[in-house]
Scaffold this motif. Structure first.
Motif, PDB file in Angstrom:
ATOM      1  N   HIS A 110       0.831  -1.204   0.000  1.00  0.00           N
ATOM      2  CA  HIS A 110       0.000   0.000   0.000  1.00  0.00           C
ATOM      3  C   HIS A 110       0.870   1.261   0.000  1.00  0.00           C
ATOM      4  CE1 HIS A 110      -3.178  -2.760   1.949  1.00  0.00           C
ATOM      5  NE2 HIS A 110      -3.268  -2.796   0.623  1.00  0.00           N
ATOM      6  N   VAL A 114       1.212   4.248  -3.050  1.00  0.00           N
ATOM      7  CA  VAL A 114       1.089   5.690  -2.832  1.00  0.00           C
ATOM      8  C   VAL A 114       2.355   6.402  -3.306  1.00  0.00           C
ATOM      9  CG1 VAL A 114       0.846   7.515  -1.084  1.00  0.00           C
ATOM     10  CG2 VAL A 114      -0.561   5.440  -0.941  1.00  0.00           C
ATOM     11  N   LYS A 177      -8.637   2.615  -8.354  1.00  0.00           N
ATOM     12  CA  LYS A 177      -7.993   3.286  -7.233  1.00  0.00           C
ATOM     13  C   LYS A 177      -8.649   2.845  -5.926  1.00  0.00           C
ATOM     14  CE  LYS A 177      -5.299   6.134  -9.602  1.00  0.00           C
ATOM     15  NZ  LYS A 177      -4.498   5.348 -10.447  1.00  0.00           N
ATOM     16  N   VAL A 179      -8.829   2.845  -1.698  1.00  0.00           N
ATOM     17  CA  VAL A 179      -8.588   3.757  -0.592  1.00  0.00           C
ATOM     18  C   VAL A 179      -8.337   2.898   0.646  1.00  0.00           C
ATOM     19  CG1 VAL A 179      -9.551   5.588   0.830  1.00  0.00           C
ATOM     20  CG2 VAL A 179     -10.027   5.542  -1.624  1.00  0.00           C
ATOM     21  N   PHE A 182      -4.150   4.464   6.722  1.00  0.00           N
ATOM     22  CA  PHE A 182      -2.793   4.257   7.223  1.00  0.00           C
ATOM     23  C   PHE A 182      -2.767   4.609   8.703  1.00  0.00           C
ATOM     24  CE2 PHE A 182      -1.861   4.297   2.765  1.00  0.00           C
ATOM     25  CZ  PHE A 182      -0.714   3.526   2.630  1.00  0.00           C
ATOM     26  N   ILE A 185      -1.013   7.814  10.231  1.00  0.00           N
ATOM     27  CA  ILE A 185      -1.628   9.134  10.042  1.00  0.00           C
ATOM     28  C   ILE A 185      -3.074   9.083  10.545  1.00  0.00           C
ATOM     29  CG2 ILE A 185      -0.104  10.087   8.286  1.00  0.00           C
ATOM     30  CD1 ILE A 185      -2.094   9.138   6.158  1.00  0.00           C
ATOM     31  N   LYS A 188      -6.191   7.799   8.563  1.00  0.00           N
ATOM     32  CA  LYS A 188      -6.727   8.608   7.465  1.00  0.00           C
ATOM     33  C   LYS A 188      -6.714   7.773   6.190  1.00  0.00           C
ATOM     34  CE  LYS A 188      -6.054  12.717   4.740  1.00  0.00           C
ATOM     35  NZ  LYS A 188      -5.206  13.847   4.408  1.00  0.00           N
ATOM     36  N   VAL A 190      -6.214   6.895   2.437  1.00  0.00           N
ATOM     37  CA  VAL A 190      -5.345   7.435   1.390  1.00  0.00           C
ATOM     38  C   VAL A 190      -5.625   6.661   0.108  1.00  0.00           C
ATOM     39  CG1 VAL A 190      -2.949   7.776   0.669  1.00  0.00           C
ATOM     40  CG2 VAL A 190      -3.571   8.052   3.073  1.00  0.00           C
ATOM     41  N   LYS A 191      -5.748   7.406  -0.988  1.00  0.00           N
ATOM     42  CA  LYS A 191      -5.976   6.784  -2.289  1.00  0.00           C
ATOM     43  C   LYS A 191      -4.682   6.127  -2.767  1.00  0.00           C
ATOM     44  CE  LYS A 191      -7.666   9.565  -5.305  1.00  0.00           C
ATOM     45  NZ  LYS A 191      -7.882  10.484  -6.424  1.00  0.00           N
TER      46      LYS A 191
END
Length: 192
Positions: A110, A114, A177, A179, A182, A185, A188, A190-191
């Motif tokens: 992952h 990113v 894509k 999501v 993580f 963070i 949150k 993340v794409k």
């Protein structure tokens, strides 16, 4: 954040070790430079400065290791090119490969998706590093190699183009894509 250290597959062989570190230090230099650039672009000058300092340190390491390997190519070209091919067959795994947050078993996958999407570290960078090392160490110009050495030379010299083709195909397939949250963070999403 890092799980138990894994074997980087250098088999306690100094040739493999210097090849691995030459590649890895250049890769971390690139990723820290790109992270610094992005941080600066988005207004985080402190993060940009920190990443710049780390990148300059990684660059010094890269120069040291590639210079050692350059000398090994001069004095023992056959063993050097065979080790280079061996290490590239195994694939160079970055230290982040062992990231684990206690939750996501595929954290590195992952994380790297990113990084690829943002341009922090890409498959193109991997191919660029390989081609840089081939040129720096004069691999294409090596002569008086054994049969095994010539096969290793052919493999390493043609690998950059193969990696670029695979990266192009993977880019075309990655339309979907996902999501993913993580943990570091605050979960949150993340794409990828």
């Amino acid at each position: 954040m890092f799980g138990t250290q894994k074997d980087i597959q250098t088999e306690n062989n100094p040739y493999l070790g210097f090849i691995y570190t030459s590649f890895q230090e250049k890769a971390t230099f690139i990723s820290h430079c790109n992270t610094a650039r992005l941080a600066k672009h988005y207004g985080d000058t402190n993060l940009a400065r920190i990443c710049g300092i780390i990148a300059s340190d990684e660059k010094r390491h890269e120069v040291a290791y590639t210079t050692v390997m350059e000398k090994l190519f001069e004095i023992d070209p056959d063993a050097s090119v065979i080790a280079f091919a061996d290490m590239m067959h195994k694939k160079i795994s970055m230290p982040a490969h062992w990231l684990y947050d206690g939750h996501d078993e595929d954290l590195f996958v992952h994380f790297s998706l990113v990084a690829q999407r943002l341009g922090v570290y890409t498959a193109e960078d991997y191919a660029d590093i390989l081609e840089f090392l081939v040129a720096r160490w004069g691999v294409e110009k090596l002569i008086h190699l054994t049969t095994e050495g010539r096969k290793a030379q052919d493999y390493v010299c043609g690998l950059g183009l193969k990696i670029r083709r695979l990266a192009d195909r993977a880019q075309l397939r990655s339309k979907q894509k996902l999501v993913i949250p993580f943990s570091w963070i605050f979960n949150k999403p993340v794409k990828l």
